[in-house]
Design an enzyme around this catalytic site. Sequence first.
Site, PDB file in Angstrom:
ATOM      1  N   HIS A   1       2.929  -3.411   6.740  1.00  0.00           N
ATOM      2  CA  HIS A   1       1.967  -2.326   6.484  1.00  0.00           C
ATOM      3  C   HIS A   1       2.009  -1.318   7.623  1.00  0.00           C
ATOM      4  O   HIS A   1       2.709  -1.493   8.604  1.00  0.00           O
ATOM      5  CB  HIS A   1       0.536  -2.898   6.459  1.00  0.00           C
ATOM      6  CG  HIS A   1       0.243  -3.818   5.337  1.00  0.00           C
ATOM      7  ND1 HIS A   1      -0.715  -3.554   4.379  1.00  0.00           N
ATOM      8  CD2 HIS A   1       0.748  -5.023   5.011  1.00  0.00           C
ATOM      9  CE1 HIS A   1      -0.781  -4.547   3.527  1.00  0.00           C
ATOM     10  NE2 HIS A   1       0.089  -5.466   3.884  1.00  0.00           N
TER      11      HIS A   1
ATOM     12  N   HIS B   1       0.860  -1.188   0.000  1.00  0.00           N
ATOM     13  CA  HIS B   1       0.000   0.000   0.000  1.00  0.00           C
ATOM     14  C   HIS B   1       0.891   1.230   0.000  1.00  0.00           C
ATOM     15  O   HIS B   1       1.724   1.411   0.874  1.00  0.00           O
ATOM     16  CB  HIS B   1      -0.918   0.013   1.224  1.00  0.00           C
ATOM     17  CG  HIS B   1      -1.992  -1.024   1.167  1.00  0.00           C
ATOM     18  ND1 HIS B   1      -2.372  -1.761   2.253  1.00  0.00           N
ATOM     19  CD2 HIS B   1      -2.774  -1.442   0.133  1.00  0.00           C
ATOM     20  CE1 HIS B   1      -3.349  -2.594   1.899  1.00  0.00           C
ATOM     21  NE2 HIS B   1      -3.606  -2.416   0.610  1.00  0.00           N
TER      22      HIS B   1
ATOM     23  N   GLU C   1       1.137  -4.534  11.054  1.00  0.00           N
ATOM     24  CA  GLU C   1       0.710  -3.137  10.935  1.00  0.00           C
ATOM     25  C   GLU C   1       1.540  -2.361  11.953  1.00  0.00           C
ATOM     26  O   GLU C   1       1.407  -2.559  13.159  1.00  0.00           O
ATOM     27  CB  GLU C   1      -0.791  -2.988  11.242  1.00  0.00           C
ATOM     28  CG  GLU C   1      -1.715  -3.705  10.272  1.00  0.00           C
ATOM     29  CD  GLU C   1      -1.980  -2.904   8.992  1.00  0.00           C
ATOM     30  OE1 GLU C   1      -1.484  -1.767   8.882  1.00  0.00           O
ATOM     31  OE2 GLU C   1      -2.677  -3.432   8.108  1.00  0.00           O
TER      32      GLU C   1
ATOM     33  N   ARG D   1      -3.298   4.687  -2.007  1.00  0.00           N
ATOM     34  CA  ARG D   1      -3.173   3.358  -1.417  1.00  0.00           C
ATOM     35  C   ARG D   1      -2.949   2.250  -2.463  1.00  0.00           C
ATOM     36  O   ARG D   1      -2.150   1.331  -2.256  1.00  0.00           O
ATOM     37  CB  ARG D   1      -4.458   3.063  -0.632  1.00  0.00           C
ATOM     38  CG  ARG D   1      -4.671   1.615  -0.185  1.00  0.00           C
ATOM     39  CD  ARG D   1      -6.013   1.493   0.526  1.00  0.00           C
ATOM     40  NE  ARG D   1      -6.428   0.141   0.813  1.00  0.00           N
ATOM     41  CZ  ARG D   1      -6.120  -0.530   1.924  1.00  0.00           C
ATOM     42  NH1 ARG D   1      -5.353   0.017   2.850  1.00  0.00           N
ATOM     43  NH2 ARG D   1      -6.566  -1.768   2.113  1.00  0.00           N
TER      44      ARG D   1
ATOM     45  N   GLU E   1       1.809   3.830   2.992  1.00  0.00           N
ATOM     46  CA  GLU E   1       2.357   3.315   4.258  1.00  0.00           C
ATOM     47  C   GLU E   1       3.877   3.386   4.224  1.00  0.00           C
ATOM     48  O   GLU E   1       4.575   2.362   4.205  1.00  0.00           O
ATOM     49  CB  GLU E   1       1.800   1.913   4.488  1.00  0.00           C
ATOM     50  CG  GLU E   1       0.259   1.973   4.596  1.00  0.00           C
ATOM     51  CD  GLU E   1      -0.455   0.620   4.465  1.00  0.00           C
ATOM     52  OE1 GLU E   1       0.213  -0.422   4.490  1.00  0.00           O
ATOM     53  OE2 GLU E   1      -1.699   0.632   4.333  1.00  0.00           O
TER      54      GLU E   1
END
Lengths: 226, 378
Positions: free
Chosen positions: B232, B101, B306, B161, B104
């Site tokens: 991410h 993405h 994440e 994104r 990020e």
Amino acid sequence: METGELNPNYYPARRAAAVVQHYLNTRYGSPYRWMFLGNVHNASSEDVTEGRKYQLELTIQEMISNVSGPCSAELLFPGAGTPQVQASCDWLLPNNTRAQEEAFYQQHRDSHNLVSGDRIPDSYGHMEPTMKPFWHLGGVASSFIMLEQSNQSTLYNMAQVANFTQLETEKDQLRFQYHVLLHEMVSQEIIHWKMLITWSPAEGVKVLQTDLQPKCNCEDPPDSIN
Amino acid sequence: MMLCLGSVGLVLLALTVQNGHGAPDSAGWNGKDTTERNYYTRYHNMTEISDWMEKMKRENPDVVSSMVYGQTYEERNITLLKIGLNSTKRKKAIWMDCGIHAREWIAPAFCQYFVKEILQRYKTDTKVKEMMKNLDFYVTPVLNVDGYIYSWLNNSTRLWRKSRSPGPVGCTCYGTDLNRNFYANWGTVGVSTNCCEETYCGSKALSEPEARAVTDMLGKMSGDILAFLTIHSYSQLILVPYGHPNISAPNYNELMEVGLGAVKAIKAVHGMDYTVGTWPDILYPASGSSQDYARLIGIPLSYTFELRDKGEYGFELPEDQIQPTCEEAYAGVQHIITYAHDKAFYSSAFKRYFFQEILGLLTLVMQIRLINIVIEMF
């Protein structure tokens, strides 16, 4: 939907807790006071006639002073419309930021030097120190929108203050036009809102007007640099 | 008696080996590394990252090579670094990709940091050296190259994104969510069929060349990959398969246990809380993710990280948080890859030793009994 005790780490409890965070910002937030959700300790929920009710025990972190404390909250997601929140965080005293808020208020009250700014934070996460209180203010004001827009299928954060402009002070309230970008986690969308807001130490943050901006599908094939 | 001591000794040996890699060590910085320290505390555009990949190869020719394994929609190379000590045998692998993405940015920064760390550590850290000997690390610093470049273009593109492929006929918007485009329960939950939306899963599974490139590589390497890690931001989570609420990974318990170990390792670095769980439990249901595909084809340890933060800065994480974020993420990743490595290279050895121990003990017991019988006879 699970009823009764909820796993505090699972998303239903955390989404509900985020709504409590937004609520607390609308009640207590200022250019020097901005709350974020820490951990959820206990959560339970049940269906009621008006919608879905949550009971939460959570930790809230005030970002500027870096103080954390416990809160308990009750929250109702109605079938449609704004969630209703009741929360008590006994440690969130309105007094300890008074001096900073007063100084900031006095500094910007006279309208001969109106402030503005954009891209806070910028692409690298940076902002000028003088812009920080305006970033906090944008976050707090956004909380009014995020609270109103929240439901059990959303999780909002403010991604950026695209720009803000100070307007003439009126009725002893500092006034600003803000353009903010909100990030909604579940859809992953970036949502643009414009707001007209006021603030003073006495009255707190008020949002007079909100204006949802259309999503910019401004797609030209890019002129790539690198 | 001696054999009993031997067993205890073995357990102690195992424990030492487990912990022998040592804690993250910042004493590795010296005068010459000052620029390095500044480099790894900033975000870098695609040109800089490509130059950096060349530099890693140049400075470490015996352990680093690169591989172009696909083209993006805009026909740019998708490149990984293969890091490991040379071997004549076919080696097991660890897969890591960053930047699927575009917005990020902390993710590619972490991939760069990770490469730098293992290249520094393997010379002095026996555990990292052992892993470099037994494994190859396949690291893709930026998977969604088109999207990443687009996010550097100007103020209005920073929060992009998706990929940069055009939409289907009748839709003027661009981009497919690459992490919804894999052939893993594609298009079933947590996706949008509106090509203007951020979770648009594409016109069909693997419509995107970037997703096909990863799929093809995993296909070539299947069976060799011990762990699949995809990086991410934001939310501070470690996600385990699957994204679909009705499907459980066969090794869910193992995935959770190792994930919890990683979370604990992360917290030990700077006190940050990460949460581990499946997508439908801790985030939202979603299908077509790269992690789900990796688990489906049999890669046992498949994780989505994440990274920081929890919403204060979100995608625009300040550069002064790059270093601490990377340090804690490294600790989490290290826990998982150490587990993966040791499971592959030690468990069969353990079984052999314990079998020998038990055999030895039985023999001893039999001998004692024989002696008793003989004594009684007299």
